[in-house]
Design an enzyme around this catalytic site. Structure first.
Site, mmCIF file in Angstrom:
data_model
loop_
_atom_site.group_PDB
_atom_site.id
_atom_site.type_symbol
_atom_site.label_atom_id
_atom_site.label_comp_id
_atom_site.label_asym_id
_atom_site.label_seq_id
_atom_site.Cartn_x
_atom_site.Cartn_y
_atom_site.Cartn_z
ATOM 1 N N ALA A 184 -56.108 48.319 17.200
ATOM 2 C CA ALA A 184 -55.242 48.599 16.057
ATOM 3 C C ALA A 184 -53.793 48.779 16.506
ATOM 4 O O ALA A 184 -52.863 48.273 15.872
ATOM 5 C CB ALA A 184 -55.730 49.837 15.310
ATOM 6 N N ASN A 233 -61.554 52.640 23.338
ATOM 7 C CA ASN A 233 -62.850 52.157 22.870
ATOM 8 C C ASN A 233 -62.859 50.674 22.544
ATOM 9 O O ASN A 233 -63.894 50.017 22.646
ATOM 10 C CB ASN A 233 -63.287 52.946 21.634
ATOM 11 C CG ASN A 233 -63.865 54.306 21.987
ATOM 12 O OD1 ASN A 233 -64.146 54.581 23.151
ATOM 13 N ND2 ASN A 233 -64.031 55.146 20.997
ATOM 14 N N GLY A 236 -70.155 43.816 20.665
ATOM 15 C CA GLY A 236 -70.792 42.945 19.673
ATOM 16 C C GLY A 236 -69.901 41.868 19.107
ATOM 17 O O GLY A 236 -70.313 40.726 18.950
ATOM 18 N N GLY A 237 -68.668 42.207 18.755
ATOM 19 C CA GLY A 237 -67.760 41.227 18.202
ATOM 20 C C GLY A 237 -67.123 41.711 16.919
ATOM 21 O O GLY A 237 -67.062 42.914 16.653
ATOM 22 N N ARG A 252 -78.098 51.707 11.322
ATOM 23 C CA ARG A 252 -78.098 52.450 12.577
ATOM 24 C C ARG A 252 -78.641 53.862 12.457
ATOM 25 O O ARG A 252 -79.311 54.354 13.368
ATOM 26 C CB ARG A 252 -76.668 52.480 13.156
ATOM 27 C CG ARG A 252 -76.243 51.143 13.723
ATOM 28 C CD ARG A 252 -74.818 51.164 14.208
ATOM 29 N NE ARG A 252 -74.485 49.895 14.853
ATOM 30 C CZ ARG A 252 -73.262 49.570 15.266
ATOM 31 N NH1 ARG A 252 -72.263 50.415 15.085
ATOM 32 N NH2 ARG A 252 -73.045 48.407 15.839
ATOM 33 N N SER A 258 -65.794 47.438 12.806
ATOM 34 C CA SER A 258 -64.742 48.295 13.367
ATOM 35 C C SER A 258 -63.545 47.486 13.867
ATOM 36 O O SER A 258 -62.391 47.823 13.579
ATOM 37 C CB SER A 258 -65.300 49.157 14.501
ATOM 38 O OG SER A 258 -65.909 48.366 15.493
#
Length: 525
Positions: free
Chosen positions: A14, A40, A46-47, A273, A370
């Site tokens: 970000a 992070n 994962g992508g 999850r 995310s």
């Protein structure tokens, strides 16, 4: 004309997406707690999820996001994420970013839990975050100022407006930086827990700083625990085993090679999850060991080079077809309340990425949303800041100072905070345990301290102060939410979506009075 100065605290995706959009228009400074290699985003395997395939759509992606979030999401925020996310990822593709492709040049799309479609773009197999962030870091290294090894302490406030940030370096010297716009991009708070996928630097600093500046903090009780981290003998940071592995067919089994997810959810190993995590906890409670069975995935080391390499470093024989896994703290759905332009409730202060609460994730984040959130909302904030040409006041010169005296303060150790958070505010919560940790946290009386800089604490002490403050915010919010929803599970209130709660949100704002019993609000959106 003098360019506006923008300070970004944090060094993840970000932060660098925002800096990339702003550096030609503004004077951009990035300040990060330690190295720019410690965040992070670099660990994201994962992508990034985006509906770019012809048999997919932003609407289907929106449905999946809302369902994973237990309909607690703000629908307008989710629509922004999925529609603009598709366009932003297409821009990266057209710019030539090397997403993984098949032998015919078509972008490979993976599938993860709670997604109806294959829509996960990845780079370097399981190294997507690393490639995305490194690409921007290299591009911007010569175009912006980057200050490493300085931890943000608190906002510089003037007449109710944020005018800059005080920091502390590794020698415990203080620095003051003034700016027109301060953006917090400090990530979540996973390192408050004993077992986590997060970098050890991710201790909720931005949330504590915004809270003390008077910003609203919301939904902070919603913390996602990822079910599959590489189980090690040591405590602390555990390497993530991406959900993409289960997306390619891997399944969870016990020590007798018996799959167990059919007992818990119709989507089996690709259930949300929170469901998978609690299923694993239940199995462990029955005395079972949990493994990820991967022998059905062909060319595993080529598809997941980082995971196979990490296993080998830890002397875990992934070639046997089984990887031992454990759940751990992974992602914060709430945080600093912002609008869809990144503005907080404090003028001059903004937040973006995991530290911000845009209400896009609801009660449980959908896998691989995310990185997309970082890209979409950093661009939206950039669009807003580019329009703001006027400087808000004369920028003062930055200053540095080394205090000769420091105040003493009684604080819990980092290990104590992490152990108690994992025990009492972890995967399953109940009133008795929450009361215990709140009583313990209140004994230190730190979450109501209004100013830190003038006390001249050390860098380590300030990190402990931030962690203790955020731990109190999470625990006190968790005890107030007397229901189970998404990632927030109360064993004493197991029913989900209690009608009396509706979509009420727990909001916290700093009280200037030295009163440890800070009042809480539950408001209707």
């Amino acid at each position: 004309m003098t360019k506006q100065r923008v300070i970004i605290v944090g060094a993840g995706l970000a932060a660098f997406v925002l800096a990339d959009r702003l550096y030609k228009e503004k004077e951009v400074v990035i300040i990060t707690k330690e190295s720019i290699q410690q965040n992070n985003s670099l660990k994201a395997q994962g992508g990034v999820a985006a509906a770019i395939d012809t048999n997919d759509s932003a609407e289907i992606h929106r449905q999946d996001t809302m369902k994973a979030g237990v309909q607690y999401n703000d629908p307008s925020a989710v629509e922004v994420l999925t529609k603009e996310g598709t366009e932003r990822i297409k821009e990266w593709i057209h710019a030539g970013f090397p997403f993984d492709k098949d032998q015919y040049g078509k972008i490979l799309l993976g599938r993860e839990g709670a997604h109806q479609k294959r829509r996960i773009l990845h780079v370097g197999g399981d190294q997507s975050g690393k490639y995305l962030v490194s690409y921007l870091q290299e591009k911007l290294r010569k175009n912006i100022m980057i200050i490493e090894n300085e931890m943000a302490v608190e906002c510089i406030m003037w007449e109710g407006r944020c005018k800059g940030i005080n920091t502390i370096d590794n020698r415990d010297h203080y620095h003051s930086y003034y700016c027109d716009h301060l953006i917090l991009a400090t990530g979540g708070c996973g390192a408050l827990f004993e077992t986590t996928s997060n970098d050890r630097t991710v201790t909720g600093d931005g949330i504590a700083i915004a809270y003390k500046a008077g910003a609203r903090i919301e939904d902070i009780e919603f913390i996602q625990f990822h079910p599959t981290m590489l189980k090690q003998n040591s405590k602390g940071h555990h390497f993530l085993i991406s959900e993409a592995v289960r997306g390619e067919g891997a399944i969870l089994v016990d020590q007798n090679d018996i799959p167990f997810m059919a007992k818990y959810h119709k989507d089996l190993d690709l259930a949300p999850r929170d469901v998978v995590t609690r299923a694993m906890v239940t199995e462990e409670g029955l005395g079972n060991q949990v493994y990820l069975k991967i022998d059905m995935i062909e060319h595993f080391s080529e598809r997941f080079p980082q995971i196979s390499s990490l296993c080998e470093e830890m002397n875990i024989n992934w070639k046997s077809g089984y990887i031992p896994v454990i759940p751990g703290a992974h992602f914060l759905m709430g945080g600093i309340q912002t609008n869809l332009k990144g503005e907080t409730t404090v003028p001059g202060l903004y937040a973006v990425g995991e530290t911000a609460s845009t209400r896009v994730h609801g009660a449980n984040r959908l896998a691989s949303n995310s990185l997309l959130e970082c890209i979409v909302f950093a661009n939206r904030l950039a669009d807003w800041l580019i329009k703001k040409e006027e400087t808000t006041s004369i920028i003062q010169a930055s200053r540095s100072y080394n205090p000769s005296t420091r105040e003493c303060i009684d604080l819990p150790t980092i290990a104590e905070i992490q152990a108690k958070m994992m025990k009492y505010v972890g995967i399953e919560r109940e009133e008795k345990g929450l009361k215990k940790i709140l009583e313990w946290l209140r004994s230190y009386q730190v979450h109501h301290i209004s100013s830190i800089t003038d006390k001249f604490y050390s860098k380590k002490q300030i990190e402990q102060l931030h962690m203790t403050t955020v731990a109190w915010l999470i625990a006190s919010s968790a005890i107030e939410r007397k229901e189970s929803r998404g990632a927030h599970y109360r064993s004493d209130y197991p029913s989900k979506n209690d009608e009396q709660w509706g979509n009420r949100r727990i909001i916290r704002t700093f009280q200037q009075k030295a009163n440890i019993n800070v009042s809480n609000q539950a408001i209707e959106r």
